[in-house]
Design an enzyme around this catalytic site. Sequence first.
Site, short mmCIF file in Angstrom:
data_model
loop_
_atom_site.label_atom_id
_atom_site.label_comp_id
_atom_site.label_asym_id
_atom_site.label_seq_id
_atom_site.Cartn_x
_atom_site.Cartn_y
_atom_site.Cartn_z
N HIS A 134 0.83 -1.21 0.00
CA HIS A 134 0.00 0.00 0.00
C HIS A 134 0.87 1.27 0.00
O HIS A 134 0.34 2.36 0.05
CB HIS A 134 -0.89 0.04 1.24
CG HIS A 134 -2.10 -0.84 1.19
ND1 HIS A 134 -2.83 -1.06 0.04
CD2 HIS A 134 -2.74 -1.54 2.16
CE1 HIS A 134 -3.86 -1.87 0.32
NE2 HIS A 134 -3.82 -2.17 1.58
N ARG A 156 -9.70 3.57 -7.31
CA ARG A 156 -11.16 3.51 -7.29
C ARG A 156 -11.70 4.90 -7.03
O ARG A 156 -11.04 5.72 -6.37
CB ARG A 156 -11.59 2.57 -6.16
CG ARG A 156 -13.04 2.26 -6.13
CD ARG A 156 -13.36 1.29 -5.00
NE ARG A 156 -14.74 0.84 -5.10
CZ ARG A 156 -15.33 0.08 -4.20
NH1 ARG A 156 -14.67 -0.34 -3.14
NH2 ARG A 156 -16.59 -0.28 -4.37
P1 A3P Z 1 -17.11 -2.50 -1.03
O1 A3P Z 1 -16.80 -2.21 0.41
O2 A3P Z 1 -17.55 -1.29 -1.78
O3 A3P Z 1 -18.04 -3.65 -1.21
P2 A3P Z 1 -9.71 -4.01 -1.05
O4 A3P Z 1 -9.66 -5.39 -1.60
O5 A3P Z 1 -8.75 -3.08 -1.72
O6 A3P Z 1 -9.63 -4.02 0.42
O7 A3P Z 1 -11.15 -3.43 -1.47
C1 A3P Z 1 -12.32 -3.97 -0.92
C2 A3P Z 1 -13.48 -3.65 -1.83
O8 A3P Z 1 -13.44 -4.52 -2.97
C3 A3P Z 1 -14.82 -3.91 -1.15
O9 A3P Z 1 -15.72 -2.96 -1.73
C4 A3P Z 1 -15.11 -5.33 -1.58
O10 A3P Z 1 -16.45 -5.71 -1.49
C5 A3P Z 1 -14.63 -5.30 -3.03
N1 A3P Z 1 -14.31 -6.64 -3.53
C6 A3P Z 1 -13.69 -7.64 -2.89
N2 A3P Z 1 -13.59 -8.72 -3.66
C7 A3P Z 1 -14.20 -8.42 -4.84
C8 A3P Z 1 -14.43 -9.15 -6.05
N3 A3P Z 1 -14.04 -10.39 -6.17
N4 A3P Z 1 -15.07 -8.50 -7.04
C9 A3P Z 1 -15.47 -7.21 -6.92
N5 A3P Z 1 -15.28 -6.48 -5.80
C10 A3P Z 1 -14.65 -7.07 -4.77
#
Ligand code: A3P
Length: 327
Positions: A134, A156
Amino acid sequence: ELYSYEDQNKEKESFVSQLPKTKGWLGSNSTLCLYQNFWCPPTIVPNIISFQNHFQALDQDIIIASKPKSGTTWLKALLFSIVNRANTTLANTPLLSSNPHELVPFFEFNLYTRNQKNPPLIKNISSPRLFSTHIPYDSLPKSITKSQCRIIYICRNPLDTIISHWHFANQADDSDHLDHCSSKWTLEEFVDAYCNGEEVYGPFWSHILGYWKQSVENPQKVMFFKYEELKKDTKTQVKRLAEFVGFPFSLEEEALGIVDEILKLCSLKNLKELDVNKHGKFMPYFENKSYFRKGEVGDWINHLNSATVERVEKLVHKKLNSSGLIL
Ligand code: A3P
């Protein structure tokens, strides 16, 4: 060996204690500190320093970089599946029994912990090694920026990132001794911190711009992805990713439906329902299930009022517009 482990730790602790501080989001007494122009939890700084001082990149390495809540977990699952598709079948892929963060570890949380110079885990990874981080581009070790290894960045829409992060922050797990109840942030506080740049690995605009600039100047080194584009046309984006990392899909593979199978395997619906992601815990503070929520574009509309939306949009406009990047 000039210093003992304890001496090095003390030195790092005293260095960290002198850094500027602001309110953190893991427990009511937690802080973030400003290290190399980005905010991060003080406990992570020694790990980052070890990573910066000791990591030796190989040209074949592939590194996922992101700010939290930008789609990191999804991208990890996709990248792992692309790179390992010759060695595993979809019926026995490690993704069915391990959280994506276990398969594509973070340098600063999972590898360079406890002052390690040569984390044993790294030695066991077969090539091409998949890692993630990160931390901002400017703070990456020179061995990464100077080698031929590739970086994939995912960003995002800031409004959705705020909402996703706010839900996530308020889910930190009690069992890691956090003062959970009183650590809850109101959405207003969270937006404020975000807009002031005082959020993990923020300011977000510097983080995004650092990688964006590199992806423009050095497109064979850094590939830039947007969560929204990945959602909108997952197949095209996944093929683009596979080509970038040197594992393009052949026409035959496409005809056999391999790309579609990978998309299905890595879909939110599928990953979320796996036992390991429902009940397991790999990362500090967070259960695996915290990484899978709604996965929608535009969820901010359910949470933010128009004044807040305007405030964030104005800021994004001011900070990013001259770069040519539209979020
Ligand atoms: P939301 O909280 O809007 O649902 P990171 O992986 O960087 O921590 O980001 C998490 C975000 O990605 C969350 O968004 C999560 O639901 C979404 N996410 C996780 N897995 C996913 C997948 N396989 N496809 C699409 N979105 C996904």
